[in-house]
Design a protein around this motif. Structure first.
Motif, PDB file in Angstrom:
ATOM      1  N   GLY A   1      13.906  -4.557  -4.846  1.00  0.00           N
ATOM      2  CA  GLY A   1      13.377  -3.417  -4.317  1.00  0.00           C
ATOM      3  C   GLY A   1      14.560  -2.257  -4.387  1.00  0.00           C
ATOM      4  O   GLY A   1      15.373  -2.372  -5.515  1.00  0.00           O
ATOM      5  N   GLY A   2      14.335  -1.155  -3.985  1.00  0.00           N
ATOM      6  CA  GLY A   2      15.292   0.089  -3.960  1.00  0.00           C
ATOM      7  C   GLY A   2      16.668  -0.437  -3.678  1.00  0.00           C
ATOM      8  O   GLY A   2      17.117  -1.250  -2.920  1.00  0.00           O
ATOM      9  N   HIS A   3      17.637   0.231  -4.550  1.00  0.00           N
ATOM     10  CA  HIS A   3      19.085  -0.050  -4.275  1.00  0.00           C
ATOM     11  C   HIS A   3      19.510  -1.537  -4.688  1.00  0.00           C
ATOM     12  O   HIS A   3      20.428  -2.139  -4.282  1.00  0.00           O
ATOM     13  CB  HIS A   3      19.756   0.209  -3.099  1.00  0.00           C
ATOM     14  N   SER A   4      18.786  -2.187  -5.735  1.00  0.00           N
ATOM     15  CA  SER A   4      18.835  -3.534  -6.030  1.00  0.00           C
ATOM     16  C   SER A   4      18.739  -4.513  -4.983  1.00  0.00           C
ATOM     17  O   SER A   4      19.673  -5.546  -5.048  1.00  0.00           O
ATOM     18  CB  SER A   4      20.038  -3.516  -6.818  1.00  0.00           C
ATOM     19  N   THR A   5      18.238  -4.291  -3.805  1.00  0.00           N
ATOM     20  CA  THR A   5      18.008  -5.235  -2.897  1.00  0.00           C
ATOM     21  C   THR A   5      17.385  -6.229  -3.263  1.00  0.00           C
ATOM     22  O   THR A   5      16.164  -6.116  -3.992  1.00  0.00           O
ATOM     23  CB  THR A   5      17.340  -4.489  -1.583  1.00  0.00           C
TER      24      THR A   5
ATOM     25  N   PHE B   1      21.195 -29.528   5.400  1.00  0.00           N
ATOM     26  CA  PHE B   1      21.472 -28.057   5.393  1.00  0.00           C
ATOM     27  C   PHE B   1      21.670 -27.534   4.226  1.00  0.00           C
ATOM     28  O   PHE B   1      22.023 -28.046   3.003  1.00  0.00           O
ATOM     29  CB  PHE B   1      22.775 -28.066   6.372  1.00  0.00           C
ATOM     30  N   ARG B   2      21.872 -26.256   4.272  1.00  0.00           N
ATOM     31  CA  ARG B   2      22.145 -25.397   2.994  1.00  0.00           C
ATOM     32  C   ARG B   2      22.400 -23.953   3.415  1.00  0.00           C
ATOM     33  O   ARG B   2      21.981 -23.234   4.474  1.00  0.00           O
ATOM     34  CB  ARG B   2      21.036 -25.355   1.998  1.00  0.00           C
ATOM     35  N   ILE B   3      23.569 -23.237   2.794  1.00  0.00           N
ATOM     36  CA  ILE B   3      23.836 -21.944   2.655  1.00  0.00           C
ATOM     37  C   ILE B   3      22.773 -21.400   1.939  1.00  0.00           C
ATOM     38  O   ILE B   3      22.554 -21.522   0.794  1.00  0.00           O
ATOM     39  CB  ILE B   3      25.275 -21.646   2.470  1.00  0.00           C
ATOM     40  N   ASN B   4      22.267 -20.139   2.521  1.00  0.00           N
ATOM     41  CA  ASN B   4      21.513 -19.030   1.736  1.00  0.00           C
ATOM     42  C   ASN B   4      21.923 -17.826   2.066  1.00  0.00           C
ATOM     43  O   ASN B   4      22.836 -17.450   2.902  1.00  0.00           O
ATOM     44  CB  ASN B   4      19.955 -19.408   2.081  1.00  0.00           C
ATOM     45  N   GLY B   5      21.261 -16.892   1.403  1.00  0.00           N
ATOM     46  CA  GLY B   5      21.636 -15.515   1.680  1.00  0.00           C
ATOM     47  C   GLY B   5      20.769 -14.373   0.604  1.00  0.00           C
ATOM     48  O   GLY B   5      19.975 -14.804   0.045  1.00  0.00           O
ATOM     49  N   ASN B   6      21.236 -13.333   0.954  1.00  0.00           N
ATOM     50  CA  ASN B   6      20.417 -12.335   0.114  1.00  0.00           C
ATOM     51  C   ASN B   6      21.229 -10.755   0.262  1.00  0.00           C
ATOM     52  O   ASN B   6      22.163 -10.554   1.166  1.00  0.00           O
ATOM     53  CB  ASN B   6      19.035 -11.853   0.755  1.00  0.00           C
ATOM     54  N   TYR B   7      21.030  -9.935  -0.816  1.00  0.00           N
ATOM     55  CA  TYR B   7      21.749  -8.707  -1.062  1.00  0.00           C
ATOM     56  C   TYR B   7      20.834  -7.715  -0.391  1.00  0.00           C
ATOM     57  O   TYR B   7      19.652  -7.634  -0.862  1.00  0.00           O
ATOM     58  CB  TYR B   7      22.104  -8.599  -2.412  1.00  0.00           C
ATOM     59  N   ASP B   8      21.516  -6.947   0.727  1.00  0.00           N
ATOM     60  CA  ASP B   8      20.575  -5.875   1.223  1.00  0.00           C
ATOM     61  C   ASP B   8      20.871  -4.300   0.761  1.00  0.00           C
ATOM     62  O   ASP B   8      20.367  -3.471   1.273  1.00  0.00           O
ATOM     63  CB  ASP B   8      20.832  -5.739   2.574  1.00  0.00           C
ATOM     64  N   GLY B   9      21.566  -4.352  -0.299  1.00  0.00           N
ATOM     65  CA  GLY B   9      21.712  -2.956  -1.049  1.00  0.00           C
ATOM     66  C   GLY B   9      22.841  -2.267  -0.925  1.00  0.00           C
ATOM     67  O   GLY B   9      23.334  -1.231  -1.187  1.00  0.00           O
TER      68      GLY B   9
ATOM     69  N   ASP C   1       0.753  -1.203  -0.125  1.00  0.00           N
ATOM     70  CA  ASP C   1      -0.027  -0.036  -0.070  1.00  0.00           C
ATOM     71  C   ASP C   1       0.750   1.266  -0.056  1.00  0.00           C
ATOM     72  O   ASP C   1       0.380   2.526   0.154  1.00  0.00           O
ATOM     73  CB  ASP C   1      -0.803  -0.052   1.484  1.00  0.00           C
ATOM     74  N   LYS C   2       2.006   1.065  -0.141  1.00  0.00           N
ATOM     75  CA  LYS C   2       3.206   2.309  -0.507  1.00  0.00           C
ATOM     76  C   LYS C   2       3.284   2.767  -1.663  1.00  0.00           C
ATOM     77  O   LYS C   2       3.698   1.936  -2.488  1.00  0.00           O
ATOM     78  CB  LYS C   2       4.482   1.888   0.216  1.00  0.00           C
ATOM     79  N   GLU C   3       2.882   3.940  -1.967  1.00  0.00           N
ATOM     80  CA  GLU C   3       2.846   4.585  -3.186  1.00  0.00           C
ATOM     81  C   GLU C   3       4.295   4.468  -4.098  1.00  0.00           C
ATOM     82  O   GLU C   3       3.999   3.985  -5.306  1.00  0.00           O
ATOM     83  CB  GLU C   3       2.261   5.867  -3.301  1.00  0.00           C
ATOM     84  N   PHE C   4       5.266   4.414  -3.555  1.00  0.00           N
ATOM     85  CA  PHE C   4       6.559   4.501  -4.232  1.00  0.00           C
ATOM     86  C   PHE C   4       7.437   3.461  -3.791  1.00  0.00           C
ATOM     87  O   PHE C   4       8.549   3.358  -4.384  1.00  0.00           O
ATOM     88  CB  PHE C   4       7.154   5.902  -4.095  1.00  0.00           C
ATOM     89  N   ASP C   5       7.096   2.714  -2.893  1.00  0.00           N
ATOM     90  CA  ASP C   5       8.006   1.395  -2.400  1.00  0.00           C
ATOM     91  C   ASP C   5       7.376   0.160  -3.129  1.00  0.00           C
ATOM     92  O   ASP C   5       6.959  -0.544  -2.762  1.00  0.00           O
ATOM     93  CB  ASP C   5       7.862   1.521  -0.908  1.00  0.00           C
ATOM     94  N   TYR C   6       8.073   0.232  -4.358  1.00  0.00           N
ATOM     95  CA  TYR C   6       7.639  -1.017  -5.376  1.00  0.00           C
ATOM     96  C   TYR C   6       8.778  -2.090  -5.281  1.00  0.00           C
ATOM     97  O   TYR C   6      10.210  -1.823  -5.016  1.00  0.00           O
ATOM     98  CB  TYR C   6       7.569  -0.729  -6.699  1.00  0.00           C
ATOM     99  N   TYR C   7       8.124  -3.420  -5.381  1.00  0.00           N
ATOM    100  CA  TYR C   7       8.970  -4.378  -5.285  1.00  0.00           C
ATOM    101  C   TYR C   7       8.945  -5.234  -6.806  1.00  0.00           C
ATOM    102  O   TYR C   7       7.693  -5.524  -7.213  1.00  0.00           O
ATOM    103  CB  TYR C   7       8.419  -5.531  -4.139  1.00  0.00           C
TER     104      TYR C   7
END
Length: 264
Positions: free
Chosen positions: A151-155, A184-192, A129-135
């Protein structure tokens, strides 16, 4: 003349079979790769993960090794990295996610539309519901039932469509590196920012669950940021070797470590 007639009929049959192969649906493609399209699980009763694992404490040891040992062990091992089916075509993704994910049809978004609403398979919902915060859509991984967005900054922004869990517990499927028996597994994500955030998941009750914040605890144990795993492989279901990029050029560009998962 009879032989000519038979040849003509054979050619007609071949053309019909060829055309039927070319018109396979997305569902048929997934079935051929033995991937089941997930069904609505809102009415399914499952044992809670917390209840199953409440008496288990997870930890790990870290041992710094040199490049010679790392490469020697790697040569003796046969690293197998499972390649997940990755749907990047938005039209194909829309067909597979019909009734689950609603996309914003604003033509300005082009081939990577924004996510407007998600109806998770367990009954939860997500709405932007955020007008400019798009995924924006990046890919759908049917085997994991994970929707990856940007998301923003390529997150990295991700959603597990089965249970409603988001990025910090779902991660980016492109970063998944599983142990030999996928325990088990290694996982992760980029936070920008400059680094990626890594964590360890365990398969519990048929679902991968985050059990260790590897990025945070690695720093506590070594006083170094993990930040960027350049390469890594498992030698068994509890032991993972990794090569990390090192920003301190005075001490060398890469560092090597052995990580051993402990269950208490």
């Amino acid at each position: 003349m009879k032989n000519t007639h038979n040849i003509f009929l054979s050619l007609i049959s071949f053309v019909i079979i060829l055309q039927s192969c070319e018109k396979k649906t997305d569902k048929e493609i997934l079935q051929e790769t033995k991937i089941e399209i997930p069904k609505d699980s809102s009415n399914l009763k499952t044992t809670s993960i917390e209840k199953l694992e409440k008496d288990i404490i997870y930890d790990f040891t870290v041992e710094k090794i040199d490049s010679l040992e790392y490469r020697f062990i790697k040569r003796k091992t046969t690293p197998i990295k499972k390649k997940l089916v990755k749907i990047t075509d938005i039209n194909q993704a829309k067909k597979l996610l019909k009734g689950i994910v609603e996309f914003d049809e604003n033509p300005d978004f082009g081939v990577n539309p924004a996510v407007k609403k998600i109806h998770f398979r367990n009954g939860k919902t997500y709405g932007n519901d955020k007008e400019f915060d798009y995924y924006f859509f990046i890919a759908y991984y049917p085997e994991e039932d994970i929707l990856l967005c940007e998301g923003g900054h390529s997150t990295d922004i991700s959603f597990n469509l089965k249970n409603g869990k988001e990025t910090e517990e779902t991660g980016n499927p492109d970063l998944i590196n599983s142990s030999p028996n996928e325990i088990f597994r290694i996982n992760g994500n980029y936070d920008g920012q400059e680094c990626l955030g890594y964590f360890i998941q365990k398969k519990i009750n048929g679902e991968f669950v985050k059990i260790i914040d590897l990025e945070k605890e690695f720093k506590q144990k070594t006083s170094m940021m993990l930040c960027n795993i350049r390469d890594g492989f498992w030698i068994d279901d509890h032991t993972f070797y990794l090569e990390k990029y090192e920003f301190d050029y005075e001490t060398g560009k890469y560092k090597f470590f052995k990580i051993k998962i402990i269950e208490k």
